[in-house]
Design a protein around this motif. Structure first.
Motif, PDB file in Angstrom:
ATOM      1  N   SER A   1       0.256  -6.663  -7.314  1.00  0.00           N
ATOM      2  CA  SER A   1      -0.810  -5.890  -6.681  1.00  0.00           C
ATOM      3  C   SER A   1      -1.835  -6.822  -6.056  1.00  0.00           C
ATOM      4  O   SER A   1      -1.946  -8.002  -6.428  1.00  0.00           O
ATOM      5  CB  SER A   1      -1.485  -4.973  -7.700  1.00  0.00           C
ATOM      6  OG  SER A   1      -2.047  -5.731  -8.757  1.00  0.00           O
TER       7      SER A   1
ATOM      8  N   ASP B   1      -3.807  -2.500  -4.174  1.00  0.00           N
ATOM      9  CA  ASP B   1      -2.624  -1.979  -3.486  1.00  0.00           C
ATOM     10  C   ASP B   1      -1.371  -2.540  -4.141  1.00  0.00           C
ATOM     11  O   ASP B   1      -1.307  -3.736  -4.472  1.00  0.00           O
ATOM     12  CB  ASP B   1      -2.629  -2.414  -2.004  1.00  0.00           C
ATOM     13  CG  ASP B   1      -3.324  -1.414  -1.096  1.00  0.00           C
ATOM     14  OD1 ASP B   1      -3.647  -0.309  -1.572  1.00  0.00           O
ATOM     15  OD2 ASP B   1      -3.541  -1.739   0.090  1.00  0.00           O
ATOM     16  N   ASP B   2      -0.373  -1.677  -4.320  1.00  0.00           N
ATOM     17  CA  ASP B   2       0.911  -2.148  -4.839  1.00  0.00           C
ATOM     18  C   ASP B   2       1.673  -2.876  -3.747  1.00  0.00           C
ATOM     19  O   ASP B   2       1.614  -2.496  -2.562  1.00  0.00           O
ATOM     20  CB  ASP B   2       1.752  -0.979  -5.346  1.00  0.00           C
ATOM     21  CG  ASP B   2       1.178  -0.356  -6.605  1.00  0.00           C
ATOM     22  OD1 ASP B   2       0.563  -1.100  -7.387  1.00  0.00           O
ATOM     23  OD2 ASP B   2       1.341   0.861  -6.800  1.00  0.00           O
TER      24      ASP B   2
ATOM     25  N   GLY C   1       0.785  -1.222   0.000  1.00  0.00           N
ATOM     26  CA  GLY C   1       0.000   0.000   0.000  1.00  0.00           C
ATOM     27  C   GLY C   1       0.818   1.273   0.000  1.00  0.00           C
ATOM     28  O   GLY C   1       2.061   1.260   0.043  1.00  0.00           O
TER      29      GLY C   1
END
Length: 280
Positions: A241, A222-223, A187
Motif C-alpha cells: 500500500s 491505496d492498495d 488504487g
C-alpha cells in the motif's frame, strides 16, 4: 589441589603408613632393653598413629568427595545433553506447527486461484550483497521452476521473482531490490503504474511506484497490485500500500512510496507460482 591429590594421594598414604610401621617395628625390636627409649618410642608412636588415622580418614573423605564430584559432573553433563535434545525437539515441533499454519494459509489462497501451479521452497540463505535484496531457495530447475516466476508468501503477497536458476536451487530477487521493475495497478480504479526499485528505499524495506497513467492520482493507503503485464506474474497479486507520496524534481510528477505487504524479515518459506492462466 584436587588434581594433585588425585595423582599423589596414594603415594602420600603409603609414606604415612611406612612411617607408622617403622615406629612400631622399632618399638618391638628395642622392647625390654631400654625403658627410656621404649617410653620415648611410645610417646612418639601414639601421636603418629593418631595422625596416620586422621590422614587416612582425610584421604577417605577426599576420595569420597572426588568420586561424588565426578558423579555429579557426569550427571550434569547428561542433563545438559538431555536438555539440548528436548530443546531441539521443541524447536522441531514448533517448526512443524508453523509450517502447517503456512500451508493452511496458502491453501486458502490456492482455492481462490485454482489455475495456479505452485511449488513450495525453504529459504536457504540471504545474499550478503548490500547493493541488492535477494535470497537462495531449496528448489530449482529440476522442480519445474523458471527464471521470472512469481514468488509469494503464504498469504499470497508478492515476495519477488526468480532471477537465477540452478538444478536444485534458485535465487529470488525480492520486490524491494534495486533492479525491480514490475507492472502495477494502483488504487480503486486500478491505474496502471510501474513498481521500481530504489537503493535508498530498499535500505528502508520499501519500494516506489511511478510512471502512473496520465491523469491518475495517488492517495495514501491505496492498495497496489500486480498488473500481469509481461505474462510472468499473475494479475492481482498483492504488493502493498501507498505509505507516502513524493514529488520528482520540479514537483510536477508524483510517485508513491510503497510499504510491502510481505514481511521479508520473517520469511522462512515461500511459494513459487510456476503456471497460471493468463486469460483469467
Amino acid at each position: 589441589m584436587k588434581e594433585y591429590l588425585k595423582k599423589n594421594g596414594i603415594k602420600l598414604g603409603v609414606i604415612v603408613l611406612a612411617v607408622v610401621l617403622v615406629a612400631l617395628l622399632a618399638g618391638q625390636v628395642l622392647g625390654g632393653r631400654a625403658d627410656f627409649l621404649t617410653n620415648a618410642i611410645v610417646t612418639v608412636r601414639e601421636p603418629i598413629r593418631q595422625a596416620a588415622s586422621s590422614v587416612s580418614s582425610l584421604l577417605d573423605n577426599i576420595y569420597g568427595y572426588l568420586f561424588e564430584f565426578e558423579q555429579l559432573k557426569a550427571e550434569n553433563e547428561s542433563l545438559r545433553v538431555q536438555l539440548a535434545e528436548a530443546q531441539a525437539e521443541a524447536r522441531a515441533g514448533q517448526d512443524a506447527l508453523d509450517e502447517n499454519e503456512r500451508f493452511r494459509n496458502i491453501l486458502g489462497f490456492a482455492e481462490k486461484h485454482s489455475d495456479f501451479v505452485m511449488e513450495t521452497a525453504r529459504i536457504v540463505s540471504w545474499s550478503a550483497d548490500n547493493w541488492g535484496s535477494s535470497f537462495t531457495i531449496s528448489k530449482g530447475l529440476r522442480n519445474g521452476i523458471e527464471v521470472g516466476d512469481c514468488v509469494v508468501n503464504e498469504y499470497g503477497a508478492l515476495v519477488g521473482q526468480i532471477s537465477e536458476l540452478g538444478e536444485s536451487s534458485a535465487v529470488v530477487r525480492t520486490l524491494i531490490d534495486v533492479d525491480t521493475s514490475i507492472g502495477a495497478l494502483v488504487g480503486a480504479d486500478g491505474s496502471a503504474a510501474m513498481l521500481m526499485g530504489d537503493y535508498t528505499l530498499m535500505r528502508q524495506g520499501q519500494v516506489k511506484v511511478t510512471w502512473l497513467t496520465e491523469g491518475a492520482q495517488l492517495f495514501l493507503e491505496d492498495d497496489v497490485l500486480t498488473s500481469g503485464s509481461g505474462g510472468l506474474i499473475p494479475q492481482g497479486i498483492v504488493i502493498g500500500s501507498v505509505a507516502s507520496i513524493q514529488s520528482e524534481a520540479g514537483g510536477q510528477t508524483e510517485y508513491g512510496i510503497i510499504q510491502p505487504a510481505v514481511d521479508l524479515d520473517t520469511l522462512v518459506q515461500v511459494f513459487i507460482i510456476k503456471e497460471f492462466d493468463v486469460t483469467e
